[in-house]
Write an enzyme that holds these catalytic residues in place. Structure first.
Site, PDB file in Angstrom:
ATOM      1  N   CYS A 268     -13.818  42.496 -37.776  1.00 38.76           N
ATOM      2  CA  CYS A 268     -15.107  42.958 -38.311  1.00 38.76           C
ATOM      3  C   CYS A 268     -15.968  41.792 -38.795  1.00 38.76           C
ATOM      4  CB  CYS A 268     -14.827  43.993 -39.412  1.00 38.76           C
ATOM      5  SG  CYS A 268     -15.691  43.810 -40.966  1.00 38.76           S
TER       6      CYS A 268
ATOM      7  N   CYS B  50     -16.714  41.441 -42.475  1.00 39.14           N
ATOM      8  CA  CYS B  50     -15.518  41.010 -43.218  1.00 39.14           C
ATOM      9  C   CYS B  50     -15.385  39.494 -43.142  1.00 39.14           C
ATOM     10  CB  CYS B  50     -14.261  41.650 -42.642  1.00 39.14           C
ATOM     11  SG  CYS B  50     -14.325  43.455 -42.561  1.00 39.14           S
TER      12      CYS B  50
ATOM     13  N   CYS C 269     -25.581  28.300 -39.581  1.00 36.91           N
ATOM     14  CA  CYS C 269     -25.624  27.179 -40.534  1.00 36.91           C
ATOM     15  C   CYS C 269     -25.404  27.691 -41.946  1.00 36.91           C
ATOM     16  CB  CYS C 269     -26.971  26.452 -40.465  1.00 36.91           C
ATOM     17  SG  CYS C 269     -27.428  25.894 -38.810  1.00 36.91           S
TER      18      CYS C 269
ATOM     19  N   CYS D 134     -31.225  29.133 -39.547  1.00 37.25           N
ATOM     20  CA  CYS D 134     -30.095  29.415 -38.642  1.00 37.25           C
ATOM     21  C   CYS D 134     -28.940  30.084 -39.381  1.00 37.25           C
ATOM     22  CB  CYS D 134     -29.687  28.111 -37.951  1.00 37.25           C
ATOM     23  SG  CYS D 134     -27.932  27.751 -37.843  1.00 37.25           S
TER      24      CYS D 134
END
Ligand code: NAG
Length: 359
Positions: free
Chosen positions: A53, A56, A175, A172
């Protein structure tokens, strides 16, 4: 990759397996252990998750940070259950989506669902109210060196430093997800004078990104002391991947907590002489010692520093007798168990590692 590591650097991999295990402060709960740990004499926060997931995975570093911050709090357990493997537990507690985070008060198996933001800070605030604790999430002191056109060449092209650079863009997502890991990497190596962990906003400074042929974010480039062309870092992006790479390429010996491993300070080329020294009688010891001095004088860089520590410890063992190394190791271990500053921990660990070959 894992296989090649095992073949290439078996001993090092072993050290890494240990440190990875230590890095994990979240208690792994299973269908067998769940009710032994939860609903007992301390409150428990449990994350019900599935390995595949995405939300998660995003939560994982935050949850780990939370658990690390609560490590010394013995009134609260921070755990997780893999619902793919232990479905029955998740069904029993009414879990229908991932991740689900539930708070089980002390002595209770009637949980309360956590509905707040999935950040370490929000979770800590929730636990402080529910569990009566007062834990703050420490913000890491920034260790990543921030680059710009003003300092790029001075920092990155410095031939006395090994430099890892992340080229990122503020918008991003990958990032952002990596930011905490990268901070931890920088923190782990902050006491290494020759290692620099840096980043550059490549969106703002497009010319520099262009110059180093960076077209996607994040891109990592490594600029070792002896080659400032900038090589592509193609390793993984987990903490252990970065730590492995830096140790391998920069000759450092640190674990993910930034602590020196048992190999730090060991100079293999001195092994033979140390063995002779240890088995020699008092008169011979002086002769072997002078050969050790000669050998150490040929060493360079950090090895020379460690070599001098060898000499200091060899001298002490001549003065203080056969049991010196053994007793001193015990004393250092005792001090390392107390909370000492990172710099002191480095100093004690180096001594302890070197003394271990004088026993
Ligand atoms: C320096 O690094 C670049 C980029 O990785 C590589 O192409 C080049 O061969 C290296 N030069 C030397 C002398 O090793």
């Amino acid at each position: 990759m894992w296989i090649s590591r095992m073949l290439g650097v078996g001993a090092m991999t072993f050290v890494f397996l240990i440190s990875t295990a230590l890095a994990n402060d979240v208690v792994v709960l299973t269908k067998d252990t769940f009710e032994e740990e939860v609903g007992k004499d301390r409150g428990a926060l449990v994350e019900f998750y599935a390995p595949w997931c995405g939300h998660c995975k995003k939560l994982a570093p935050e949850y780990e940070k939370l658990a690390t911050s609560f490590r010394k709090t013995n009134t609260i357990l921070i755990g997780k259950v893999d619902c793919d493997e232990h479905k029955s537990v998740c069904t029993k507690y009414g879990v229908s989506g991932y991740p689900t985070i539930k708070w089980f008060p002390k002595g209770s198996l009637n949980p309360k669902k956590f509905e707040g933001a999935r950040t370490a800070e929000a979770l800590a605030a929730f636990l402080n109210i529910e569990g009566g604790t007062n834990v703050k999430i420490p913000s890491l002191p920034p260790s990543v060196v921030i680059l710009s056109p003003d300092n790029f060449d001075k920092v990155v092209l410095d031939e006395t430093k090994d430099v890892l650079v992340e080229f990122y863009a503020p918008w991003c997502g990958h990032c952002k997800a990596l930011a905490y890991t990268y901070e931890k990497v920088a923190a782990a190596f902050r006491l290494e004078e020759d290692v620099v962990i840096a980043n550059l906003d490549a969106d703002e400074y497009k010319d520099l990104a262009e110059k180093y042929d960076v077209h996607s974010y994040p891109t990592f480039k490594f600029f070792p002391k002896n080659n400032k062309t900038g090589e592509d870092y193609v390793g993984g992006r987990d903490m252990d991947d970065f730590v492995f790479f830096i140790n391998a390429r920069c000759g450092t010996n640190r674990d993910e907590q930034g602590q020196l491993t048992s190999k730090a300070g060991i100079v293999p080329s001195l092994d033979g002489l140390v063995k002779e020294f240890v088995s020699a009688n008092d008169d011979e010891k002086k002769i072997v010692f002078s050969r050790l001095v000669e050998k150490v004088n040929t060493l360079k860089g950090s090895t020379a520093r460690y070599g001098n520590l060898y000499l200091k410890l060899a001298k002490s063992s001549m003065v203080k007798g056969a049991d010196y190394a053994k007793n001193e190791i015990q004393r250092l271990e005792g001090m390392l168990r107390k909370s000492v500053s990172a710099a002191k921990a480095d100093e004690f660990t180096l001594k302890k590692n070197i003394l271990s070959i004088f026993v």
